[in-house]
Enzyme design. Structure first.
Site, PDB file in Angstrom:
ATOM      1  N   TYR A 124       0.820  -1.220   0.000  1.00  0.00           N
ATOM      2  CA  TYR A 124       0.000   0.000   0.000  1.00  0.00           C
ATOM      3  C   TYR A 124       0.859   1.277   0.000  1.00  0.00           C
ATOM      4  O   TYR A 124       0.729   2.091  -0.932  1.00  0.00           O
ATOM      5  CB  TYR A 124      -1.012  -0.016   1.162  1.00  0.00           C
ATOM      6  CG  TYR A 124      -1.792   1.280   1.265  1.00  0.00           C
ATOM      7  CD1 TYR A 124      -2.812   1.579   0.361  1.00  0.00           C
ATOM      8  CD2 TYR A 124      -1.480   2.236   2.230  1.00  0.00           C
ATOM      9  CE1 TYR A 124      -3.513   2.779   0.427  1.00  0.00           C
ATOM     10  CE2 TYR A 124      -2.173   3.437   2.307  1.00  0.00           C
ATOM     11  CZ  TYR A 124      -3.180   3.699   1.405  1.00  0.00           C
ATOM     12  OH  TYR A 124      -3.858   4.905   1.472  1.00  0.00           O
ATOM     13  N   LYS A 145       1.230   4.059  -3.061  1.00  0.00           N
ATOM     14  CA  LYS A 145       0.879   5.471  -2.911  1.00  0.00           C
ATOM     15  C   LYS A 145       2.084   6.360  -3.233  1.00  0.00           C
ATOM     16  O   LYS A 145       1.946   7.422  -3.831  1.00  0.00           O
ATOM     17  CB  LYS A 145       0.371   5.760  -1.492  1.00  0.00           C
ATOM     18  CG  LYS A 145      -0.940   5.100  -1.118  1.00  0.00           C
ATOM     19  CD  LYS A 145      -2.106   5.485  -1.997  1.00  0.00           C
ATOM     20  CE  LYS A 145      -2.703   6.843  -1.736  1.00  0.00           C
ATOM     21  NZ  LYS A 145      -3.931   7.086  -2.526  1.00  0.00           N
TER      22      LYS A 145
END
Ligand SMILES: NC(=O)C1=CN([C@@H]2O[C@H](COP(=O)(O)OP(=O)(O)OC[C@H]3O[C@@H](n4cnc5c(N)ncnc54)[C@H](O)[C@@H]3O)[C@@H](O)[C@H]2O)C=CC1
Ligand SMILES: CC(C)CCC[C@@H](C)[C@H]1CC[C@H]2[C@@H]3[C@H](O)CC4=CC(=O)CC[C@]4(C)[C@H]3CC[C@]12C
Length: 369
Positions: free
Chosen positions: A159, A163
């Protein structure tokens, strides 16, 4: 964009507009952007509440689509003046594969950028995350830092990796010529942990507390500060940035801004108790009930079980080595960059943010009160 002929004719696209943050951005735009004539809401899953928005003066267009599909994104972006890209796969629990997270968060963002370039859309606001910076894998504290605070941003989890990559794509796209020859203006907003009406993890903690007879058990020391920001203020920041990018392109283009407000600095659990406490739950223990080494062991056990059970079922508990590391590392922000660059002041005070969130928890079925 803002000459008098076009003053009331802006078309905005919000990707992920049916998500927790996306819904607040959508509602905020309808309340606070008088120049809006059409609001497009692009999401994998369209929610029923969209229907009630269609009766107002602004044309609300719901588009069911997938950011990983370049042609669907291109069709949604065509003719839009501003894109607010909040869609993302927010998964730190191992529900989705690393490949899927990358595809949605990185390829999806690349598709949005290319669609802006091809269609001549000049303004792109990206919802990034504090996770782009940290906490890092070494668990080093980030104590009341700002956008210029040096910090070793080293990630392993899919994650934050996704990002960080997506944010870089957005910032590097600033200045690219879009169709018609004008430059694309981009910027990225980095919320810390968002809370407020619709927050799924708060819901989970509330229901867990009810199951445990109105109690939650402290797992993290109260001294570990975790940055939190109210969803309404994050939405407001998006609306302001989208509005001001045009007027302050030279200053704001290619910039990152942490999302902040006046929410107090507290540990993750103590902060949650600001809302769950008035709803009848109590946090047991002034200090963590279990020693940290045991939590590390349990988190590792959960990761092992997840891996072993994967062929049979999805086992994705809140506690895993990554969430434990994030929850157990101080990460707080103290900055005024958004105020200096585009005049941001939180729209909701801490008291109002707290009251709104408490009311939302209380309204949940099975309130402990
Ligand atoms: N929740 C938090 O505390 C924080 C969230 N963020 C970022 O804010 C953004 C929004 O997050 P939340 O609202 O919390 O998550 P959410 O899961 O509630 O909303 C994400 C939305 O994106 C949509 N979406 C997912 N995959 C898609 C795809 N392939 N195509 C089109 N739409 C898709 C989902 O259907 C959902 O409506 C994300 O980009 C996230 O990385 C950043 C910092 C903190
Ligand atoms: C029982 C455990 C010890 C405590 C579990 C709490 C965790 C589930 C959450 C603690 C910190 C949260 C993350 C943080 O707020 C930063 C985030 C930013 C994002 O962009 C996405 C969400 C998240 C990673 C958020 C996720 C839940 C926590 C790890």
């Amino acid at each position: 964009m803002a000459d008098s002929a076009q003053a009331q004719k802006l078309v905005y696209l919000v990707t992920g507009g049916c998500g927790f943050l996306g819904e607040h951005v959508v509602r905020m735009l309808l309340q606070q952007e008088p120049r809006l004539c059409e609001l497009r809401i692009f999401d994998l899953h369209l929610d029923p509440w969209l229907e009630e928005l269609k009766t107002g003066p602004v044309q609300v267009t719901a588009i069911q689509g997938d950011v990983t599909q370049a042609h669907e994104v291109a069709a949604a972006v065509a003719g839009a003046h501003v894109v607010i890209h909040t869609a993302g796969l927010v998964d730190v629990f191992g529900r989705a594969s690393p490949e899927t997270i990358h595809e949605v968060n990185v390829q999806g963002t690349q598709n949005v950028i290319e669609a802006c370039v091809q269609s001549g859309t000049r303004f792109l606001v990206y919802t990034s995350s504090m996770e782009v910076v940290g906490p890092n894998v070494k668990g080093q504290p980030f104590y009341r830092g700002n956008e210029n605070t040096p910090y070793e941003a080293a990630h392993r989890h899919p994650y934050p990796c996704s990002k960080a990559l997506a944010e870089r794509l957005v910032l590097e796209a600033n200045g690219r010529k879009v169709r018609g020859g004008l430059p694309l203006v981009t910027c990225a907003l980095r919320p810390t942990g968002i809370y407020g009406e619709g927050h799924q993890i708060m819901r989970d903690f509330y229901h867990q507390g009810l199951r445990l007879g109105g109690r939650l058990f402290r797992a993290i020391p109260a001294s570990v500060e975790h940055g939190r920001v109210y969803v309404g203020n994050v939405a407001w920041m998006h609306v302001l940035v989208a509005r001001e990018l045009e007027h302050r392109a030279a200053l704001m283009g290619g910039q990152v801004y942490f999302c902040y407000d006046n929410s107090p600095y507290k540990s993750y659990e103590d902060f949650n108790m600001e809302f769950l406490g008035p709803c009848g739950l109590r946090l047991v223990g002034a200090r963590p009930l279990l020693p940290y080494w045991l939590l590390v062991l349990l988190a590792a056990l959960n990761a092992l079980l997840q891996w072993l059970l994967r062929p049979l079922l999805l086992y994705a508990p809140l506690l895993n080595p990554y969430t434990l590391a994030v929850a157990n590392t101080t990460f707080t922000v103290s900055t005024d960059k958004a105020q200096r660059h585009f005049g941001y002041e939180p729209l909701f005070s801490w008291e109002e943010s707290r009251t709104r969130t408490i009311r939302w928890v209380q309204a949940m079925e099975g309130s402990a009160q």
